[in-house]
Design a protein around this motif. Structure first.
Motif, mmCIF file in Angstrom:
data_model
loop_
_atom_site.group_PDB
_atom_site.id
_atom_site.type_symbol
_atom_site.label_atom_id
_atom_site.label_comp_id
_atom_site.label_asym_id
_atom_site.label_seq_id
_atom_site.Cartn_x
_atom_site.Cartn_y
_atom_site.Cartn_z
ATOM 1 N N SER A 119 1.378 7.403 -0.797
ATOM 2 C CA SER A 119 2.673 8.636 -0.770
ATOM 3 C C SER A 119 3.297 8.334 0.507
ATOM 4 N N ASP A 150 7.948 4.532 -1.904
ATOM 5 C CA ASP A 150 6.466 4.826 -1.535
ATOM 6 C C ASP A 150 5.718 3.567 -1.637
ATOM 7 N N ASN A 198 -0.406 7.417 -10.817
ATOM 8 C CA ASN A 198 -0.214 6.598 -9.589
ATOM 9 C C ASN A 198 -1.008 5.285 -9.846
ATOM 10 N N LYS A 222 6.474 8.374 3.145
ATOM 11 C CA LYS A 222 7.783 9.034 3.257
ATOM 12 C C LYS A 222 9.009 7.801 3.382
ATOM 13 N N ASN A 235 6.623 3.224 7.064
ATOM 14 C CA ASN A 235 7.321 3.293 6.032
ATOM 15 C C ASN A 235 7.416 1.857 5.222
#
Length: 146
Positions: A60, A66, A93, A62, A39
């Protein structure tokens, strides 16, 4: 950096299977995986703690941040080159990622062949200690994968 490795890599990927595959590919190319994070907060912490030569960052992630937001935070204290991995060739993105001065932007799934040149280029960028923004090479690469 050890004699047998080309550079020290931090992998940031929240999918454990993909993380293992990415680690295997990076090691196969002669780079040392010095850490893995799942993360954004963990990635920021490990980046500061381990000082990698290169970060491979899933876009992407979680959690609260991000991958792009995570790199924006890391950029406040480090110019470490980043190679983004994305599950889609999403122009939005890509535009966001450009603001972090990435080294390359690849669309999953990736092979060792896909990673070889970007890793070598990123290592060279780190050695030169440049923090340039995305250039036409990334544009060409994105257009090839789109």
């Amino acid at each position: 950096m050890g004699k047998d490795t080309k550079g020290r890599v931090l992998i940031v990927e929240d999918d454990m299977l993909l993380s293992m595959v990415e680690e295997r590919l990076v090691k196969k190319l002669g780079f040392d995986v010095i850490g893995k994070a799942t993360n954004g907060a963990e990635a920021v912490e490990k980046s500061q703690e381990l000082s990698p030569d290169i970060i491979i960052m899933d876009i992407s992630l979680k959690g609260e941040m991000d991958g792009i937001e995570t790199m924006e935070t890391i950029r406040k204290s480090s110019g470490v080159p980043v190679i983004y991995l994305s599950g889609s060739s999403d122009r939005y993105n890509l535009e966001r990622a450009k603001k972090t001065g990435f080294s390359d932007y690849l669309t999953k799934p990736v092979t060792s062949g896909d990673l070889k040149e970007p890793l070598i280029t990123a290592l060279h960028k780190n050695a030169q200690q440049t923090n340039g923004s995305a250039d036409t090479k990334e544009e060409r690469h994105f257009n090839r994968t789109a």
